[in-house]
Design a protein around this motif. Structure first.
Motif, PDB file in Angstrom:
ATOM      1  N   ILE A   1     -10.423  -7.720   2.746  1.00 52.96           N
ATOM      2  CA  ILE A   1      -9.245  -7.781   3.620  1.00 52.96           C
ATOM      3  C   ILE A   1      -9.305  -6.655   4.636  1.00 52.96           C
ATOM      4  O   ILE A   1     -10.110  -5.721   4.516  1.00 52.96           O
ATOM      5  N   ASP A   2      -8.435  -6.762   5.640  1.00 54.36           N
ATOM      6  CA  ASP A   2      -8.221  -5.666   6.583  1.00 54.36           C
ATOM      7  C   ASP A   2      -7.126  -4.779   6.008  1.00 54.36           C
ATOM      8  O   ASP A   2      -5.989  -5.230   5.815  1.00 54.36           O
ATOM      9  N   PRO A   3      -7.409  -3.496   5.704  1.00 51.33           N
ATOM     10  CA  PRO A   3      -6.397  -2.651   5.057  1.00 51.33           C
ATOM     11  C   PRO A   3      -5.131  -2.479   5.885  1.00 51.33           C
ATOM     12  O   PRO A   3      -4.026  -2.477   5.327  1.00 51.33           O
ATOM     13  N   GLN A   4      -5.276  -2.354   7.210  1.00 51.36           N
ATOM     14  CA  GLN A   4      -4.087  -2.191   8.046  1.00 51.36           C
ATOM     15  C   GLN A   4      -3.248  -3.472   8.055  1.00 51.36           C
ATOM     16  O   GLN A   4      -2.012  -3.406   8.019  1.00 51.36           O
ATOM     17  N   TRP A   5      -3.927  -4.617   8.082  1.00 51.44           N
ATOM     18  CA  TRP A   5      -3.185  -5.883   8.029  1.00 51.44           C
ATOM     19  C   TRP A   5      -2.455  -6.023   6.698  1.00 51.44           C
ATOM     20  O   TRP A   5      -1.293  -6.443   6.666  1.00 51.44           O
ATOM     21  N   PHE A   6      -3.124  -5.669   5.606  1.00 50.29           N
ATOM     22  CA  PHE A   6      -2.506  -5.808   4.292  1.00 50.29           C
ATOM     23  C   PHE A   6      -1.308  -4.854   4.147  1.00 50.29           C
ATOM     24  O   PHE A   6      -0.272  -5.217   3.565  1.00 50.29           O
ATOM     25  N   GLU A   7      -1.449  -3.640   4.677  1.00 51.16           N
ATOM     26  CA  GLU A   7      -0.313  -2.714   4.670  1.00 51.16           C
ATOM     27  C   GLU A   7       0.837  -3.269   5.494  1.00 51.16           C
ATOM     28  O   GLU A   7       2.016  -3.144   5.114  1.00 51.16           O
ATOM     29  N   ARG A   8       0.517  -3.902   6.638  1.00 46.04           N
ATOM     30  CA  ARG A   8       1.568  -4.500   7.483  1.00 46.04           C
ATOM     31  C   ARG A   8       2.268  -5.633   6.735  1.00 46.04           C
ATOM     32  O   ARG A   8       3.498  -5.789   6.819  1.00 46.04           O
TER      33      ARG A   8
ATOM     34  N   LEU B   1       2.641  -5.902   3.427  1.00 50.82           N
ATOM     35  CA  LEU B   1       3.509  -5.295   2.408  1.00 50.82           C
ATOM     36  C   LEU B   1       4.752  -4.675   3.030  1.00 50.82           C
ATOM     37  O   LEU B   1       5.865  -4.815   2.494  1.00 50.82           O
ATOM     38  N   ASP B   2       4.582  -4.006   4.165  1.00 48.10           N
ATOM     39  CA  ASP B   2       5.748  -3.414   4.830  1.00 48.10           C
ATOM     40  C   ASP B   2       6.756  -4.492   5.239  1.00 48.10           C
ATOM     41  O   ASP B   2       7.971  -4.318   5.078  1.00 48.10           O
ATOM     42  N   ASN B   3       6.285  -5.618   5.750  1.00 54.58           N
ATOM     43  CA  ASN B   3       7.194  -6.700   6.149  1.00 54.58           C
ATOM     44  C   ASN B   3       7.929  -7.266   4.939  1.00 54.58           C
ATOM     45  O   ASN B   3       9.128  -7.554   4.997  1.00 54.58           O
ATOM     46  N   LEU B   4       7.204  -7.438   3.816  1.00 54.88           N
ATOM     47  CA  LEU B   4       7.839  -7.980   2.609  1.00 54.88           C
ATOM     48  C   LEU B   4       8.887  -7.017   2.063  1.00 54.88           C
ATOM     49  O   LEU B   4      10.017  -7.420   1.721  1.00 54.88           O
ATOM     50  N   PHE B   5       8.536  -5.727   1.965  1.00 55.18           N
ATOM     51  CA  PHE B   5       9.487  -4.748   1.450  1.00 55.18           C
ATOM     52  C   PHE B   5      10.683  -4.601   2.384  1.00 55.18           C
ATOM     53  O   PHE B   5      11.832  -4.427   1.933  1.00 55.18           O
ATOM     54  N   GLN B   6      10.427  -4.681   3.673  1.00 51.06           N
ATOM     55  CA  GLN B   6      11.517  -4.569   4.639  1.00 51.06           C
ATOM     56  C   GLN B   6      12.481  -5.745   4.521  1.00 51.06           C
ATOM     57  O   GLN B   6      13.713  -5.585   4.624  1.00 51.06           O
ATOM     58  N   ASN B   7      11.941  -6.953   4.280  1.00 54.53           N
ATOM     59  CA  ASN B   7      12.804  -8.111   4.099  1.00 54.53           C
ATOM     60  C   ASN B   7      13.677  -7.962   2.855  1.00 54.53           C
ATOM     61  O   ASN B   7      14.855  -8.331   2.858  1.00 54.53           O
ATOM     62  N   VAL B   8      13.104  -7.420   1.774  1.00 55.41           N
ATOM     63  CA  VAL B   8      13.894  -7.200   0.562  1.00 55.41           C
ATOM     64  C   VAL B   8      14.998  -6.177   0.831  1.00 55.41           C
ATOM     65  O   VAL B   8      16.162  -6.366   0.435  1.00 55.41           O
ATOM     66  N   ASN B   9      14.646  -5.113   1.547  1.00 54.98           N
ATOM     67  CA  ASN B   9      15.629  -4.065   1.837  1.00 54.98           C
ATOM     68  C   ASN B   9      16.756  -4.577   2.726  1.00 54.98           C
ATOM     69  O   ASN B   9      17.904  -4.137   2.621  1.00 54.98           O
ATOM     70  N   ARG B  10      16.439  -5.510   3.622  1.00 56.41           N
ATOM     71  CA  ARG B  10      17.459  -6.000   4.556  1.00 56.41           C
ATOM     72  C   ARG B  10      18.278  -7.154   3.989  1.00 56.41           C
ATOM     73  O   ARG B  10      19.495  -7.214   4.176  1.00 56.41           O
ATOM     74  N   HIS B  11      17.615  -8.082   3.334  1.00 54.31           N
ATOM     75  CA  HIS B  11      18.268  -9.344   2.987  1.00 54.31           C
ATOM     76  C   HIS B  11      18.610  -9.481   1.509  1.00 54.31           C
ATOM     77  O   HIS B  11      19.304 -10.430   1.139  1.00 54.31           O
ATOM     78  N   ALA B  12      18.106  -8.598   0.640  1.00 54.40           N
ATOM     79  CA  ALA B  12      18.374  -8.722  -0.796  1.00 54.40           C
ATOM     80  C   ALA B  12      19.092  -7.500  -1.360  1.00 54.40           C
ATOM     81  O   ALA B  12      18.955  -7.176  -2.544  1.00 54.40           O
ATOM     82  N   VAL B  13      19.836  -6.832  -0.502  1.00 48.63           N
ATOM     83  CA  VAL B  13      20.576  -5.642  -0.956  1.00 48.63           C
ATOM     84  C   VAL B  13      21.607  -6.006  -2.010  1.00 48.63           C
ATOM     85  O   VAL B  13      21.896  -5.236  -2.938  1.00 48.63           O
ATOM     86  N   SER B  14      22.168  -7.227  -1.906  1.00 51.08           N
ATOM     87  CA  SER B  14      23.214  -7.630  -2.852  1.00 51.08           C
ATOM     88  C   SER B  14      22.692  -7.702  -4.280  1.00 51.08           C
ATOM     89  O   SER B  14      23.444  -7.487  -5.239  1.00 51.08           O
ATOM     90  N   GLY B  15      21.402  -7.995  -4.475  1.00 50.34           N
ATOM     91  CA  GLY B  15      20.847  -8.120  -5.819  1.00 50.34           C
ATOM     92  C   GLY B  15      20.487  -6.783  -6.434  1.00 50.34           C
ATOM     93  O   GLY B  15      20.435  -6.660  -7.670  1.00 50.34           O
ATOM     94  N   LYS B  16      20.212  -5.752  -5.607  1.00 52.22           N
ATOM     95  CA  LYS B  16      19.881  -4.418  -6.081  1.00 52.22           C
ATOM     96  C   LYS B  16      18.722  -4.434  -7.093  1.00 52.22           C
ATOM     97  O   LYS B  16      18.724  -3.701  -8.084  1.00 52.22           O
TER      98      LYS B  16
ATOM     99  N   ASP C   1     -10.238  -1.713  -2.366  1.00 56.09           N
ATOM    100  CA  ASP C   1      -9.398  -1.783  -3.562  1.00 56.09           C
ATOM    101  C   ASP C   1      -7.974  -2.142  -3.131  1.00 56.09           C
ATOM    102  O   ASP C   1      -7.239  -1.292  -2.600  1.00 56.09           O
ATOM    103  N   ALA C   2      -7.577  -3.390  -3.364  1.00 57.80           N
ATOM    104  CA  ALA C   2      -6.242  -3.837  -2.964  1.00 57.80           C
ATOM    105  C   ALA C   2      -5.157  -3.198  -3.820  1.00 57.80           C
ATOM    106  O   ALA C   2      -4.037  -2.955  -3.355  1.00 57.80           O
ATOM    107  N   ALA C   3      -5.473  -2.880  -5.070  1.00 56.63           N
ATOM    108  CA  ALA C   3      -4.471  -2.262  -5.945  1.00 56.63           C
ATOM    109  C   ALA C   3      -4.051  -0.897  -5.425  1.00 56.63           C
ATOM    110  O   ALA C   3      -2.871  -0.510  -5.525  1.00 56.63           O
ATOM    111  N   ARG C   4      -4.989  -0.145  -4.864  1.00 54.79           N
ATOM    112  CA  ARG C   4      -4.649   1.165  -4.320  1.00 54.79           C
ATOM    113  C   ARG C   4      -3.667   1.052  -3.149  1.00 54.79           C
ATOM    114  O   ARG C   4      -2.723   1.828  -3.035  1.00 54.79           O
ATOM    115  N   ILE C   5      -3.874   0.021  -2.269  1.00 50.67           N
ATOM    116  CA  ILE C   5      -2.970  -0.160  -1.133  1.00 50.67           C
ATOM    117  C   ILE C   5      -1.586  -0.565  -1.630  1.00 50.67           C
ATOM    118  O   ILE C   5      -0.560  -0.097  -1.102  1.00 50.67           O
ATOM    119  N   VAL C   6      -1.519  -1.394  -2.680  1.00 45.22           N
ATOM    120  CA  VAL C   6      -0.216  -1.798  -3.216  1.00 45.22           C
ATOM    121  C   VAL C   6       0.514  -0.583  -3.804  1.00 45.22           C
ATOM    122  O   VAL C   6       1.724  -0.392  -3.593  1.00 45.22           O
TER     123      VAL C   6
END
Length: 434
Positions: free
Chosen positions: A346-353, A355-370, A310-315
Motif C-alpha cells: 500500500i501507499d502509507p500516506q494514502w492509508f493514513e489518509r 484512517l484519518d477520514n474514518l476516525f474523523q467521520n466517527v468523531n463527527r457523526h457518531a458522538v451520540s454513541g460515545k 507493516d500495515a499494523a504499525r500505521i494502524v
C-alpha cells in the motif's frame, strides 16, 4: 424477400417442373401395343372380311397381323376346334375341347389378366372358328409408365438436385445473414480505448444495413455524449480547483484574525463564538482539502507510491494520534491491534489518509454513541461505532466526499472495502483480496 418467396414455391413446383422437363422423353415412348382398342379394331375387321374364307387365306391374314405385332402371340382355331397358325404357346392344345375353351375364356377375362387376350369370332356366325390375340401387359404400359420405368432414377436425381439447390440457397441466405449479424455483435462487444465501439461499414441498404446505420448513429451520439461529459468533467475539476484555491486565502485570513482575537479580552459569549468560528474554519479547510483530493484522485493525478509495509504499525500510530481526540469527547475506546507485523502492499500516506477520514467521520457523526472499537489482525481492519448509523441525522453530515475518497483510495490499493450500517451503529471493514 425474393429469396424467401422462391424458397416457398420451389418445393411444390419441383415435382411438376421435373415432369415438364421429361415431356420430350415421353413423346418418343409411344408403341403400337399400348392401345388394346386399336388392335381389337384391326383384328375384328380382318375376322369380318374372312367370312367363308379358306384355311390358307385365314393363315395369310393372321400372318399379316402377326408381322405388324411381332411381340404379340396371334393364332386361330378353326370351326372343328383345331389350333392353326402361329400357336407359339406350349400349353395350347391341338384340339380345343368345350371344357378347355371355357377355362381359357375364363382365365383370359378381366382387365388384370396377363397377357391381354382378345378373342374374335371369324365370319358372321360362330361356326367358322375364332382368332386369339395375346399381348403381354408389360408391352401395354402408358407413356408415363414407360418414362417412369425407364427414367425413374433420372427423375429422382432431378428432384434431389432441386432439393439440394433449395437447401444450398437457404444455407447461403442464412449464412450471410448470420455472418453480418455476428459482425454487428463483434463490433458491439469490442470497444476501443475510449470504451465505445468503432462504427460499421454499411454494405447493403437492407434491414441489416438499417440496423448497422442505427448502430453507427448510436456510436456517434455516444461519442458526442462522451466528449461533452469529458469537457464537463474537466470544467468541474477546474472549477473545484479554482474555488479551493480562492477559498484558502480568505480562510487563512479568518483563521489569523481568530487567533489574534484570542489574545484580546472577551466575554464568555465572545470566547464561545470565537471557538465556533475556529471549528467552522477547520471544517471548511478539511472540506476544501477533500474536494482537492477527490478531484486529483478522479483525474489520476494524486501521487501514488505503493510499497510493502507493516500495515499494523500505521494502524497503531494513527489510533494513538486520534486517542486524545476521542478521549476528550468521552468515547469508550477499544483497541485490538495485533502486535506482530502484517505486511500489505500500500501507499502509507494514502492509508493514513484513509484512517484519518474514518476516525474523523466517527468523531463527527457518531458522538451520540460515545463508542469506538478498532480491530486489526490477519483478516483485516474493522472500525465499529455505536452512533445513529448512516441513516440517522447528524448536524455535521456532509455530501459523503470523505467516504468517496476512502473508496477510491482503497480500490486503487487493491483492498476490499465494506460498510454495514443501521440505527445501532456502523461497522467498516478493510481487507486484502485474498
Amino acid at each position: 424477400m425474393l429469396i424467401i418467396f422462391l424458397a416457398i414455391i420451389i418445393l411444390p413446383f419441383s415435382f411438376p417442373l421435373t415432369s415438364l422437363l421429361m415431356l420430350p422423353l415421353r413423346e418418343g415412348m409411344t408403341t403400337s401395343y399400348q392401345s388394346g382398342s386399336t388392335l381389337e379394331v384391326i383384328v375384328k375387321k380382318t375376322a369380318k372380311e374372312l367370312d367363308g374364307a379358306e384355311i390358307p387365306d385365314v393363315n395369310q391374314q393372321v400372318k399379316i397381323i402377326q408381322e405388324s405385332y411381332k411381340k404379340a402371340d396371334i393364332f386361330w382355331v378353326d370351326g372343328e376346334g383345331r389350333t392353326r397358325q402361329n400357336a407359339h404357346q406350349k400349353d395350347i392344345p391341338e384340339i380345343w375341347s368345350a371344357g378347355y375353351t371355357v377355362a381359357f375364356m375364363k382365365k383370359s377375362r378381366g382387365s388384370d389378366a396377363d397377357p391381354y387376350t382378345l378373342v374374335t369370332m371369324l365370319g358372321k356366325d360362330n361356326k367358322q372358328g375364332f382368332i386369339v390375340t395375346q399381348v403381354p401387359r408389360t408391352l401395354m404400359k402408358t407413356n408415363d409408365e414407360l418414362v417412369y420405368q425407364k427414367y425413374n432414377l433420372l427423375w429422382i436425381i432431378g428432384i434431389f438436385i432441386i432439393l439440394c439447390a433449395f437447401i444450398f440457397i437457404s444455407f447461403i441466405f442464412f449464412y450471410r445473414i448470420r455472418k453480418r449479424l455476428l459482425r454487428v455483435q463483434n463490433a458491439m462487444t469490442t470497444p476501443t480505448k475510449k470504451g465505445i465501439p468503432l462504427p460499421l461499414i454499411i454494405g447493403k441498404r437492407d434491414e441489416i444495413g438499417q440496423l448497422e446505420n442505427s448502430f453507427n448513429d448510436m456510436i456517434g451520439k455516444l461519442e458526442a455524449s462522451r466528449d461533452r461529459e469529458k469537457d464537463e468533467e474537466e470544467l468541474r475539476k477546474q472549477l473545484i480547483a479554482n474555488l479551493s484555491h480562492d477559498l484558502r486565502t480568505p480562510l487563512t485570513t479568518i483563521r489569523g484574525h481568530a487567533y489574534r482575537l484570542k489574545k484580546e479580552p472577551l466575554t464568555i459569549q465572545g470566547h464561545s463564538s470565537l471557538a465556533s468560528i475556529d471549528a467552522k474554519v477547520d471544517y471548511l479547510g478539511q472540506l476544501i482539502e477533500n474536494l482537492m483530493s477527490y478531484t486529483l484522485l478522479s483525474s489520476g493525478k494524486y501521487p501514488f507510491h505503493p510499497d510493502r509495509i507493516d500495515a499494523a504499525r500505521i494502524v497503531r500510530s494513527s489510533s494513538a494520534a486520534w486517542y486524545p481526540v476521542f478521549e476528550k469527547e468521552g468515547f469508550v475506546i477499544e483497541l485490538d491491534i495485533i502486535n506482530t507485523p502484517i505486511f500489505w502492499t500500500i501507499d502509507p500516506q494514502w492509508f493514513e489518509r484513509v484512517l484519518d477520514n474514518l476516525f474523523q467521520n466517527v468523531n463527527r457523526h457518531a458522538v451520540s454513541g460515545k463508542y469506538i472499537r478498532v480491530s486489526f489482525n490477519h483478516q483485516g481492519l474493522s472500525v465499529i461505532d455505536h452512533g445513529k448509523g448512516m441513516v440517522g441525522q447528524s448536524a455535521a453530515k456532509g455530501a459523503g466526499i470523505g467516504l468517496s475518497i476512502v473508496s477510491m483510495m482503497l480500490k486503487t490499493m487493491n483492498l476490499d472495502f465494506a460498510i454495514k450500517s443501521d440505527e445501532s451503529g456502523t461497522m467498516i471493514t478493510i481487507q486484502p483480496p485474498d
